[in-house]
Design a protein around this motif. Sequence first.
Motif, PDB file in Angstrom:
ATOM      1  N   LEU A 109      54.313 -44.280  -7.612  1.00  0.00           N
ATOM      2  CA  LEU A 109      54.896 -44.451  -6.279  1.00  0.00           C
ATOM      3  C   LEU A 109      56.404 -44.205  -6.296  1.00  0.00           C
ATOM      4  N   ALA A 128      57.097 -40.499  -6.846  1.00  0.00           N
ATOM      5  CA  ALA A 128      56.793 -39.743  -5.628  1.00  0.00           C
ATOM      6  C   ALA A 128      57.939 -39.851  -4.623  1.00  0.00           C
ATOM      7  N   LYS A 140      60.401 -36.886  -3.534  1.00  0.00           N
ATOM      8  CA  LYS A 140      60.163 -36.639  -2.104  1.00  0.00           C
ATOM      9  C   LYS A 140      58.817 -35.953  -1.843  1.00  0.00           C
ATOM     10  N   THR A 141      57.806 -36.320  -2.668  1.00  0.00           N
ATOM     11  CA  THR A 141      56.452 -35.802  -2.437  1.00  0.00           C
ATOM     12  C   THR A 141      55.643 -36.761  -1.568  1.00  0.00           C
ATOM     13  N   ILE A 142      56.283 -37.852  -1.197  1.00  0.00           N
ATOM     14  CA  ILE A 142      55.658 -38.819  -0.303  1.00  0.00           C
ATOM     15  C   ILE A 142      56.702 -39.241   0.720  1.00  0.00           C
ATOM     16  N   SER A 143      56.274 -39.393   1.947  1.00  0.00           N
ATOM     17  CA  SER A 143      57.211 -39.765   3.001  1.00  0.00           C
ATOM     18  C   SER A 143      57.541 -41.251   2.905  1.00  0.00           C
ATOM     19  N   ASP A 195      54.738 -43.308   4.429  1.00  0.00           N
ATOM     20  CA  ASP A 195      53.579 -43.504   3.556  1.00  0.00           C
ATOM     21  C   ASP A 195      53.899 -44.461   2.411  1.00  0.00           C
ATOM     22  N   PHE A 196      55.141 -44.417   1.932  1.00  0.00           N
ATOM     23  CA  PHE A 196      55.582 -45.319   0.860  1.00  0.00           C
ATOM     24  C   PHE A 196      55.400 -46.777   1.277  1.00  0.00           C
TER      25      PHE A 196
END
Length: 244
Positions: free
Chosen positions: A43, A46, A50-53, A56-57
Motif C-alpha cells: 500500500l 503504491a 502513484k499507482t493508487i489514488s 483508493d488508499f
Amino acid sequence: MEEFIKELQIKIEKLENEINFKNGLISLLSHDSKELFGNFLWLLEAMEQKTISEEDFFKLLPEIKRDAQKNLQTAQDSTAWLKTQYGEYKIKPVKIMVMDLFYHLEEKYAAGLKEKNIKFYFKGDPEAFLTTDYLLLKYILDKIFNNAVKYSFPGKDIYLQEVTVDDQIILSVIDFGTGIDEKYLSAIYTYENPIFKGTAGEKGVGLSLKIVKNFISLMHGKINIFSSENNGTTVSLFLRKFIE
C-alpha cells in the motif's frame, strides 16, 4: 509391562500434541505477520509510485486496520500462552466469585455490546464461586466471550450460565449468533479450520480457542462446544470447584 506401555503412550501423545501446538503457533505467527506487513508495504509503495489514488488508499485503510488488530490479538494471545511455558506452570488457586467474572465481562465488553445492541445476562447462583487460577480462567472467559460478541447478531442476548454439580462447576457462555456448521466443529482446535468473519466484519485467527483448550487442560478441566449454524453457540467449561 502393559501398564508401563500404556503410560508411555499417553506421554508420547501429550508430547506430540504440544509439538503440534507449538509448530502451528509458529506457522500462524509467521504467516499472519508476512501477510500484514506485505499488504502494508504494498500500500505504501503504491502511494509512493502513484499507482493508487489517494481515494483508493483511504478506502483500503479500514481493511489494513482490521488486519493490524487481528495480528495484535495474535501477539497478545501468544504472550499469554508463553507465560505458561517457562518451566512447569504452577496453578495459583484463589477464590473467585462467578458474579465477579460476569461483571468483568460486562464492563470490558460494554462498548461492543452497546454497538450491537446486545443484552448480557447471568443465569445461576449469584453466590457461586470456585477456587482456581484466576489468570487462566479470566483469559479463557475473555476469549470465549469475545467470540460470542463477535459472532452474535445485533439485538440478540448473551448469557453467562453457572451450574454446580457436586464438586464440579459448569460455566457456559451462550449466544444466538451465526453458529458453526457441524462439519467444522471437529476441526475447531486444529490449524486447518476455516477462519470466519464476525457479524460486523470482525476478523479472527482462530488461535484463541487453541490456547483456551491448552489452558483448560492446565486447570484439569474440559471444554465442550455445542453449535448450530445460524442458531448460536454454547461453550461450556467443566471445572473443579476446588483446585489445589
